[in-house]
Design a protein around this motif. Structure first.
Motif, PDB file in Angstrom:
ATOM      1  N   ASN A 259       7.963  50.434  78.335  1.00 11.57           N
ATOM      2  CA  ASN A 259       8.021  51.743  79.021  1.00 11.57           C
ATOM      3  C   ASN A 259       9.305  51.298  80.089  1.00 11.57           C
ATOM      4  O   ASN A 259       9.008  50.573  80.721  1.00 11.57           O
ATOM      5  CB  ASN A 259       6.649  51.934  79.838  1.00 11.57           C
ATOM      6  N   ILE A 260      10.002  52.314  80.141  1.00  7.63           N
ATOM      7  CA  ILE A 260      11.163  52.270  81.272  1.00  7.63           C
ATOM      8  C   ILE A 260      11.274  53.488  82.282  1.00  7.63           C
ATOM      9  O   ILE A 260      11.115  54.699  81.718  1.00  7.63           O
ATOM     10  CB  ILE A 260      12.519  52.162  80.359  1.00  7.63           C
ATOM     11  N   GLN A 261      11.192  53.416  83.482  1.00  5.58           N
ATOM     12  CA  GLN A 261      11.064  54.371  84.287  1.00  5.58           C
ATOM     13  C   GLN A 261      12.354  54.282  84.999  1.00  5.58           C
ATOM     14  O   GLN A 261      13.014  53.241  85.536  1.00  5.58           O
ATOM     15  CB  GLN A 261      10.005  54.299  85.320  1.00  5.58           C
ATOM     16  N   VAL A 262      13.049  55.361  85.034  1.00  5.51           N
ATOM     17  CA  VAL A 262      14.543  55.616  85.488  1.00  5.51           C
ATOM     18  C   VAL A 262      14.387  56.425  86.531  1.00  5.51           C
ATOM     19  O   VAL A 262      13.969  57.748  86.510  1.00  5.51           O
ATOM     20  CB  VAL A 262      15.483  56.068  84.584  1.00  5.51           C
ATOM     21  N   LYS A 263      14.783  56.170  87.802  1.00  2.00           N
ATOM     22  CA  LYS A 263      14.987  57.195  88.881  1.00  2.00           C
ATOM     23  C   LYS A 263      16.484  57.725  89.213  1.00  2.00           C
ATOM     24  O   LYS A 263      16.688  58.922  89.392  1.00  2.00           O
ATOM     25  CB  LYS A 263      14.641  56.499  90.285  1.00  2.00           C
TER      26      LYS A 263
ATOM     27  N   GLY B 236      19.172  62.327  69.411  1.00  3.15           N
ATOM     28  CA  GLY B 236      19.538  61.164  70.710  1.00  3.15           C
ATOM     29  C   GLY B 236      19.043  61.774  72.001  1.00  3.15           C
ATOM     30  O   GLY B 236      18.359  62.610  72.007  1.00  3.15           O
ATOM     31  N   ALA B 237      19.293  60.818  72.848  1.00  2.17           N
ATOM     32  CA  ALA B 237      18.824  60.836  74.286  1.00  2.17           C
ATOM     33  C   ALA B 237      20.012  60.584  75.283  1.00  2.17           C
ATOM     34  O   ALA B 237      20.713  59.485  75.007  1.00  2.17           O
ATOM     35  CB  ALA B 237      17.544  60.348  74.720  1.00  2.17           C
ATOM     36  N   ILE B 238      20.000  61.534  76.401  1.00  2.79           N
ATOM     37  CA  ILE B 238      21.265  60.945  77.349  1.00  2.79           C
ATOM     38  C   ILE B 238      20.373  60.997  78.743  1.00  2.79           C
ATOM     39  O   ILE B 238      19.655  61.725  79.032  1.00  2.79           O
ATOM     40  CB  ILE B 238      21.976  61.932  77.630  1.00  2.79           C
ATOM     41  N   ILE B 239      20.797  59.783  79.451  1.00  3.60           N
ATOM     42  CA  ILE B 239      20.076  59.644  80.738  1.00  3.60           C
ATOM     43  C   ILE B 239      21.443  59.613  81.846  1.00  3.60           C
ATOM     44  O   ILE B 239      22.560  59.077  81.680  1.00  3.60           O
ATOM     45  CB  ILE B 239      19.535  58.100  80.946  1.00  3.60           C
ATOM     46  N   SER B 240      21.204  60.452  82.589  1.00  4.97           N
ATOM     47  CA  SER B 240      22.170  60.937  83.486  1.00  4.97           C
ATOM     48  C   SER B 240      22.035  60.349  84.855  1.00  4.97           C
ATOM     49  O   SER B 240      20.944  60.050  85.258  1.00  4.97           O
ATOM     50  CB  SER B 240      22.968  62.259  83.783  1.00  4.97           C
ATOM     51  N   PRO B 241      23.190  59.935  85.694  1.00  3.89           N
ATOM     52  CA  PRO B 241      22.826  59.583  87.109  1.00  3.89           C
ATOM     53  C   PRO B 241      22.146  60.804  87.925  1.00  3.89           C
ATOM     54  O   PRO B 241      22.314  62.015  87.294  1.00  3.89           O
ATOM     55  CB  PRO B 241      24.187  59.358  87.803  1.00  3.89           C
ATOM     56  N   HIS B 242      21.175  60.512  88.850  1.00  2.40           N
ATOM     57  CA  HIS B 242      20.442  61.450  89.477  1.00  2.40           C
ATOM     58  C   HIS B 242      19.532  62.308  88.588  1.00  2.40           C
ATOM     59  O   HIS B 242      19.068  63.303  88.887  1.00  2.40           O
ATOM     60  CB  HIS B 242      21.398  62.485  90.232  1.00  2.40           C
ATOM     61  N   GLN B 243      19.168  61.669  87.585  1.00  2.00           N
ATOM     62  CA  GLN B 243      18.217  62.126  86.491  1.00  2.00           C
ATOM     63  C   GLN B 243      16.828  61.360  86.411  1.00  2.00           C
ATOM     64  O   GLN B 243      17.170  60.396  85.326  1.00  2.00           O
ATOM     65  CB  GLN B 243      18.825  62.414  85.141  1.00  2.00           C
TER      66      GLN B 243
END
Length: 334
Positions: free
Chosen positions: A68-72, A104-111
């Motif tokens: 599990n990965i949590q991104v702020k 696919g999936a994209i994780i952006s800054p501030h997301q």
């Protein structure tokens, strides 16, 4: 774990990690800040292999156990992934979707979002620097950005996005080859810019409306001028010719071309000509040659053409000829 620099600017990525803290530190260095939870730490076999060059890193990643990965806020990068096998789940605000070989999936800054990877999930991972993405978008819009670029996290792999992932696979192969043309800054700069530009047009983000609107709302003279350029690709057009045809000042000509095409007028004409000759070569018949096609497309200095073509596309013209012969796709100019 190692990230060993080579003699070239490329950096080889190759690691096998069994400790969760080490895996977390590794990925923090690659993508940015995040939290990693490993319910079965003894089963962890984190692998990451690939190459980093300039503002791009492309590789293959797996944990071999559920994580599990949590991104702020990744802060300085965009993390783009596509499972080659298995599934990952993305939770973003009120949206929850499965990411597999078709999505696919994209994780952006501030997301901020949460990502869960299944134990059989093995995925292709692309890292783009935030600075490079914002710089290219600012060029395309012709102004400074006032907010971070936030992509929709869900990335269906079809149409233009399917082509984008094919480009990623091609670049990954080139980056992994010894003596690659990617080691030439001019060549890699074009590849890198193209990868970012195509993503900005293909994947929705908070600037998409303005970007596509600017593309569609070109001045009437510019639409006519580009049409003329496409019909004259075998002609030696000069800046004076373009200026005369457009009926606008040279200053406005340069301003509008950079705003709408991201290049100077003659550079854009040259880009169109190279796109045309590439299509002609790839769809060439058995009786056509590199020299005849090049000259037909307006490239009269064959030695220079061969060198410029290789710098631009990473292969010699002779390697492209006939690649898609018989596919039924016409080698048109537009």
């Amino acid at each position: 774990m190692t990230l060993a620099p080579q003699a070239s600017p490329r950096q080889r990525i190759a690691t096998l990690i069994h400790d969760p803290d080490d895996a977390w530190r590794w990925m923090r260095g690659i993508n940015g800040p995040h939290e990693l939870k490993v319910p079965r730490p003894r089963d962890l076999a984190f692998r990451h292999e690939g190459t980093a060059l300039g503002n791009v890193a492309i590789g293959i990643l797996e944990y071999a156990t559920p994580v599990n990965i949590q991104v702020k806020d990744l802060a300085h990068s965009y993390s783009i992934s596509l499972p080659l096998s298995g599934i990952q789940h993305i939770e973003h605000q009120q949206e929850d979707f499965a990411s597999d070989a078709a999505t696919g999936a994209i994780i952006s800054p501030h997301q901020p979002l949460r990502l869960t990877m299944a134990e059989d999930c093995r995925k292709q991972l692309v890292r783009l620097s935030r600075e490079a993405v914002e710089h290219r978008l600012a060029q395309l819009l012709g102004r400074r950005l006032t907010a971070p670029v936030i992509f929709d996290p869900r990335m269906p792999v079809d149409g233009a996005l399917g082509d984008w992932w094919k480009t990623v696979a091609h670049l990954q192969e080139m980056l992994g080859a010894e003596g690659s043309m990617c080691d030439l800054p001019e060549v890699w700069g074009n590849f890198e810019s193209g990868l970012i530009t195509s993503l900005l047009y293909a994947q929705p983000h908070n600037y998409s409306g303005e970007l596509l609107g600017r593309h569609e709302q070109r001045p009437g003279y510019l639409v006519q001028l580009e049409a003329m350029m496409r019909e004259s690709l075998d002609q030696p057009l000069s800046l004076e010719d373009l200026e005369k045809f457009s009926g606008v000042s040279r200053e406005r000509l340069y301003q509008d071309f950079h705003a709408h095409f991201g290049a100077a007028p003659i550079a854009h004409f040259r880009n169109l000509r190279f796109e045309w000759v590439k299509r002609r070569l790839e769809h060439a018949g058995p009786r056509e040659s590199v020299s005849s096609i090049a000259m037909d497309c307006g490239f009269l200095q064959l030695g220079r053409f061969s060198k410029d073509y290789q710098k631009r596309f990473g292969e010699r013209p002779s390697q492209a000829i006939g690649r898609h012969a018989g596919s039924g796709v016409p080698a048109v100019r537009h």
